[in-house]
Write a protein that holds these residues in place. Structure first.
Motif, PDB file in Angstrom:
ATOM      1  N   TYR A  11    -165.283  -5.302  26.731  1.00 23.89           N
ATOM      2  CA  TYR A  11    -164.393  -5.376  25.575  1.00 23.89           C
ATOM      3  C   TYR A  11    -164.548  -6.776  24.966  1.00 23.89           C
ATOM      4  CZ  TYR A  11    -162.474  -1.246  27.845  1.00 23.89           C
ATOM      5  OH  TYR A  11    -162.346  -0.019  28.448  1.00 23.89           O
ATOM      6  N   HIS A  12    -165.256  -6.865  23.857  1.00 21.64           N
ATOM      7  CA  HIS A  12    -165.588  -8.152  23.254  1.00 21.64           C
ATOM      8  C   HIS A  12    -164.632  -8.465  22.110  1.00 21.64           C
ATOM      9  CE1 HIS A  12    -169.330  -8.476  25.475  1.00 21.64           C
ATOM     10  NE2 HIS A  12    -169.606  -7.219  25.179  1.00 21.64           N
ATOM     11  N   GLY A  13    -164.232  -9.716  22.022  1.00 25.84           N
ATOM     12  CA  GLY A  13    -163.361 -10.119  20.916  1.00 25.84           C
ATOM     13  C   GLY A  13    -162.642 -11.428  21.138  1.00 25.84           C
ATOM     14  N   HIS A  14    -162.256 -11.737  22.365  1.00 24.09           N
ATOM     15  CA  HIS A  14    -161.529 -12.979  22.619  1.00 24.09           C
ATOM     16  C   HIS A  14    -162.439 -14.185  22.398  1.00 24.09           C
ATOM     17  CE1 HIS A  14    -157.538 -11.792  23.814  1.00 24.09           C
ATOM     18  NE2 HIS A  14    -158.013 -10.855  24.622  1.00 24.09           N
ATOM     19  N   LEU A  15    -161.857 -15.241  21.866  1.00 23.38           N
ATOM     20  CA  LEU A  15    -162.618 -16.439  21.518  1.00 23.38           C
ATOM     21  C   LEU A  15    -162.532 -17.509  22.593  1.00 23.38           C
ATOM     22  CD1 LEU A  15    -161.430 -16.682  17.807  1.00 23.38           C
ATOM     23  CD2 LEU A  15    -163.444 -15.509  18.719  1.00 23.38           C
ATOM     24  N   SER A  16    -161.749 -17.272  23.639  1.00 23.50           N
ATOM     25  CA  SER A  16    -161.620 -18.251  24.713  1.00 23.50           C
ATOM     26  C   SER A  16    -161.274 -17.506  26.005  1.00 23.50           C
ATOM     27  CB  SER A  16    -160.535 -19.274  24.351  1.00 23.50           C
ATOM     28  OG  SER A  16    -160.557 -20.352  25.262  1.00 23.50           O
ATOM     29  N   ALA A  17    -160.954 -18.281  27.047  1.00 23.04           N
ATOM     30  CA  ALA A  17    -160.684 -17.702  28.363  1.00 23.04           C
ATOM     31  C   ALA A  17    -159.570 -16.654  28.292  1.00 23.04           C
ATOM     32  CB  ALA A  17    -160.300 -18.801  29.345  1.00 23.04           C
ATOM     33  N   VAL A  18    -159.760 -15.555  29.000  1.00 20.30           N
ATOM     34  CA  VAL A  18    -158.760 -14.478  29.047  1.00 20.30           C
ATOM     35  C   VAL A  18    -157.945 -14.662  30.328  1.00 20.30           C
ATOM     36  CG1 VAL A  18    -158.386 -12.001  28.903  1.00 20.30           C
ATOM     37  CG2 VAL A  18    -160.425 -12.999  27.855  1.00 20.30           C
ATOM     38  N   TYR A  19    -156.634 -14.819  30.177  1.00 21.84           N
ATOM     39  CA  TYR A  19    -155.786 -15.244  31.294  1.00 21.84           C
ATOM     40  C   TYR A  19    -155.044 -14.108  31.999  1.00 21.84           C
ATOM     41  CZ  TYR A  19    -156.310 -20.274  30.561  1.00 21.84           C
ATOM     42  OH  TYR A  19    -156.802 -21.551  30.487  1.00 21.84           O
ATOM     43  N   ASP A  20    -154.802 -13.007  31.330  1.00 19.52           N
ATOM     44  CA  ASP A  20    -154.046 -11.936  31.994  1.00 19.52           C
ATOM     45  C   ASP A  20    -154.404 -10.606  31.358  1.00 19.52           C
ATOM     46  OD1 ASP A  20    -152.372 -10.795  33.827  1.00 19.52           O
ATOM     47  OD2 ASP A  20    -150.493 -11.388  32.859  1.00 19.52           O
ATOM     48  N   ILE A  21    -154.117  -9.554  32.098  1.00 15.78           N
ATOM     49  CA  ILE A  21    -154.487  -8.202  31.673  1.00 15.78           C
ATOM     50  C   ILE A  21    -153.444  -7.231  32.206  1.00 15.78           C
ATOM     51  CG2 ILE A  21    -155.911  -7.773  33.738  1.00 15.78           C
ATOM     52  CD1 ILE A  21    -157.899  -6.323  31.928  1.00 15.78           C
ATOM     53  N   ASP A  22    -153.135  -6.189  31.429  1.00 17.79           N
ATOM     54  CA  ASP A  22    -152.208  -5.163  31.904  1.00 17.79           C
ATOM     55  C   ASP A  22    -152.536  -3.845  31.214  1.00 17.79           C
ATOM     56  OD1 ASP A  22    -150.206  -4.264  33.562  1.00 17.79           O
ATOM     57  OD2 ASP A  22    -148.596  -4.650  32.121  1.00 17.79           O
ATOM     58  N   CYS A  56    -160.557  -9.532  33.923  1.00 14.09           N
ATOM     59  CA  CYS A  56    -160.793 -10.497  32.853  1.00 14.09           C
ATOM     60  C   CYS A  56    -160.941 -11.874  33.476  1.00 14.09           C
ATOM     61  CB  CYS A  56    -159.650 -10.489  31.840  1.00 14.09           C
ATOM     62  SG  CYS A  56    -158.061 -10.998  32.527  1.00 14.09           S
ATOM     63  N   GLY A  57    -161.549 -12.789  32.738  1.00 12.74           N
ATOM     64  CA  GLY A  57    -161.805 -14.095  33.325  1.00 12.74           C
ATOM     65  C   GLY A  57    -161.962 -15.188  32.289  1.00 12.74           C
ATOM     66  N   GLU A  58    -162.232 -16.389  32.798  1.00  8.40           N
ATOM     67  CA  GLU A  58    -162.406 -17.549  31.936  1.00  8.40           C
ATOM     68  C   GLU A  58    -163.743 -17.528  31.200  1.00  8.40           C
ATOM     69  OE1 GLU A  58    -161.676 -21.052  34.236  1.00  8.40           O
ATOM     70  OE2 GLU A  58    -159.594 -20.509  34.660  1.00  8.40           O
ATOM     71  N   ASP A  59    -164.597 -16.530  31.463  1.00  7.56           N
ATOM     72  CA  ASP A  59    -165.860 -16.376  30.737  1.00  7.56           C
ATOM     73  C   ASP A  59    -165.678 -15.558  29.455  1.00  7.56           C
ATOM     74  OD1 ASP A  59    -165.332 -13.937  31.874  1.00  7.56           O
ATOM     75  OD2 ASP A  59    -167.077 -13.902  33.184  1.00  7.56           O
ATOM     76  N   LYS A  60    -164.415 -15.338  29.028  1.00 10.19           N
ATOM     77  CA  LYS A  60    -164.041 -14.593  27.814  1.00 10.19           C
ATOM     78  C   LYS A  60    -164.320 -13.097  27.923  1.00 10.19           C
ATOM     79  CE  LYS A  60    -165.743 -18.536  25.147  1.00 10.19           C
ATOM     80  NZ  LYS A  60    -166.609 -18.943  24.022  1.00 10.19           N
ATOM     81  N   ASN A 116    -149.897 -21.330  21.054  1.00 13.97           N
ATOM     82  CA  ASN A 116    -150.614 -21.937  22.177  1.00 13.97           C
ATOM     83  C   ASN A 116    -151.074 -20.810  23.096  1.00 13.97           C
ATOM     84  OD1 ASN A 116    -151.622 -23.829  24.024  1.00 13.97           O
ATOM     85  ND2 ASN A 116    -149.843 -25.188  23.802  1.00 13.97           N
ATOM     86  N   THR A 117    -151.703 -21.191  24.200  1.00 14.28           N
ATOM     87  CA  THR A 117    -152.236 -20.218  25.156  1.00 14.28           C
ATOM     88  C   THR A 117    -151.217 -19.142  25.508  1.00 14.28           C
ATOM     89  OG1 THR A 117    -153.672 -21.893  26.114  1.00 14.28           O
ATOM     90  CG2 THR A 117    -153.183 -19.972  27.469  1.00 14.28           C
TER      91      THR A 117
END
Length: 503
Positions: A273-284, A253-257, A320-321
């Motif tokens: 996997y589309h859906g986030h509206l901003s940068a994605v910061y972590d994944i598990d 995942c990345g800051e490109d959403k 918040n984030t």
């Protein structure tokens, strides 16, 4: 009907009279003691609390032997005749309801001679029982605080005579931490052209993967440190990577959403996997079911079905984030940390919060789960906190890493590692919270000192290597010093009194 007007002078004196009448009775003055009721009260207390010692002789400090107390109850005059006896000193300390008055004649503590005589008066068998009972309780206290050390507040009881050493009591002390060998820098790996933001080790422990601000994902051989593969596809910084234990898939995942699934047999992206509206910061990845959890700057975490790409849940509640997310098989199955300074424990089935932990005062950037215990730790700029599952009960603070903590890692031996924005690494003993080592590795030649920062750290699956991702564009590998012994690197530890904050 006419109203008679009084003069100001008359009204003032009427007010004074009412005030005087209100306060004329002294409410603080004690009620006079009724001799008969006082006698009954003292007798009941003595039989209830001191029936085991009423047969013992009462010794005056002049060492005159007084006959054992009969079944009768002493009056206030009887107390006056006793004088400064140790028995009444002990008796009065137990019964808080008896006031120190002129009748009691208790003006000072008994002397050492009085203490000795009472110790001598104890029958040997009873003295042994008292000693064993005291020793057992002290041992329990020591076990409770994790050590078998002498306690400064222990009162020594001697069989067959001797003195009681009543020392000042101290608070519980921190137990001695387990010894851990120090870690040393083993290898520096270069290859990325930007900050190295994330790390993951594959289940077979043959290679590890890194994501960077240069928008690439690189796979490295763990044994040699050589580059095996580079994957391109993200159009901004790669902030999180995870390797599946159930299939040959790599997730990023990345800051490109974007959230991508890579098939490592073809080295290609096979799912988005589309859906986030901003940068994605972590994944598990969930350890037992085919579920992927991501967290984002849009203040939400999303649960995805790996195969169908469906957004199963959107976990909302943070303000918040959401900076970090972790999954486990036991409840709660999802844990998130946010820049709103809270940690949330989630019910994965319902998709709702089951607990919110608000103890942190600053952004929570990292969470790590203990591999063996049912506990976890969270890192923030204020301190590191340890928690107990399933309800998030607070355990203790680990204070001393005075920086913005970006990452935490823990191994089965109880070594907790914290990496910070200023490039420092602290090693902690998990059980006691003792900081046994601090590392600040030099930056790569050509980099600025300000580029000294730790963004991610992880132990390999053998737990003999610690891998860090840093702001100087390098990956550093640390290992335990095999030559170190407890004698050559002793624990510089003092049993300081615990002063751990509750929050």
């Amino acid at each position: 009907m006419s109203i008679f007007k009084h003069s100001v002078h008359t009204l003032v004196f009427r007010s004074l009279k009412r005030t005087h009448d209100m306060f004329v009775s002294d409410q603080a003055k004690p009620v006079a003691i009724d001799e008969q009721s006082h006698k009954l009260k003292i007798g009941a207390k003595m039989k209830a609390d001191y029936s085991q010692v009423l047969h013992m002789p009462v010794l005056k400090e002049s060492k005159e032997r007084v006959q054992p107390m009969s079944g009768g109850v002493p009056t206030s005059q009887g107390y006056s005749q006793m004088g400064n006896t140790l028995f009444f000193f002990f008796f009065l300390g137990k019964i808080s309801g008896v006031a120190l008055t002129a009748d009691t004649k208790l003006h000072r503590n008994p002397s050492d001679a009085g203490v000795q005589t009472v110790a001598l008066a104890l029958p040997p068998s009873q003295a042994r029982q008292e000693a064993s009972r005291t020793a057992a309780s002290v041992a329990e206290i020591h076990r409770h605080y994790g050590g078998e050390r002498s306690h400064a507040g222990t009162m020594a009881l001697l069989d067959g005579g001797g003195t009681r050493n009543a020392l000042t009591r101290r608070g519980p002390t921190m137990p001695k931490p387990q010894w851990h060998p120090p870690w040393k820098l083993f290898r520096v790996i270069s290859g990325h052209l930007g900050w190295v933001r994330c790390l993951a080790v594959e289940p077979g422990n043959q290679w590890f993967v890194t994501g960077s601000a240069d928008r690439t994902i690189k796979i490295w051989d763990l044994a040699s440190g050589k580059l095996k593969l580079s994957l391109t596809g993200h159009i901004s910084t790669v902030r999180g990577v995870a390797v599946s234990t159930r299939s040959p898939y790599l997730f990023s995942c990345g800051e490109d959403k974007q959230v991508k699934c890579w098939d490592l047999e073809y080295n290609k992206v096979i799912r988005h996997y589309h859906g986030h509206l901003s940068a994605v910061y972590d994944i598990d990845l969930h350890p037992t079911i085919d579920v992927l959890v991501t967290c984002s700057r849009d203040a939400s975490a999303r649960v995805w079905d790996i195969r169908t790409k469906a957004n199963v849940h959107t976990l909302t509640g943070h303000t918040n984030t959401v900076a970090t997310v972790r999954c486990q098989a036991a409840e709660p199955q999802v844990i998130t940390g946010s820049h709103d300074s809270t940690i949330r424990l989630w019910d994965l089935i319902a998709g709702k919060t089951r607990a919110t932990l608000t103890n942190h005062k600053k952004s929570v950037r990292t969470v790590v789960l203990h591999p063996r215990q049912y506990t976890f730790a969270s890192g923030s700029a204020d301190n590191i906190k340890q928690w107990m599952f399933p309800d998030g009960n607070f355990i203790q603070n680990l204070s001393g890493h005075n920086a913005i903590i970006n990452t935490l890692a823990v191994n089965s031996d109880g070594v907790l590692v914290s990496g910070a924005d200023n490039g420092t690494i602290h090693m902690w003993d998990w059980r006691t919270g003792y900081n046994f080592q601090r590392i600040h590795a030099a930056v790569q030649p050509g980099s600025l000192d300000s580029e000294s920062g730790i963004f991610s750290c992880v132990f390999d699956h053998s737990e003999s290597r610690l891998i860090t991702a840093e702001a100087d564009k390098t990956i550093k590998v640390y290992k335990e010093d095999d030559t170190a012994t407890e004698d050559s690197h002793p624990v510089n530890w003092k049993p300081e009194i615990l002063k751990r904050k509750r929050f």
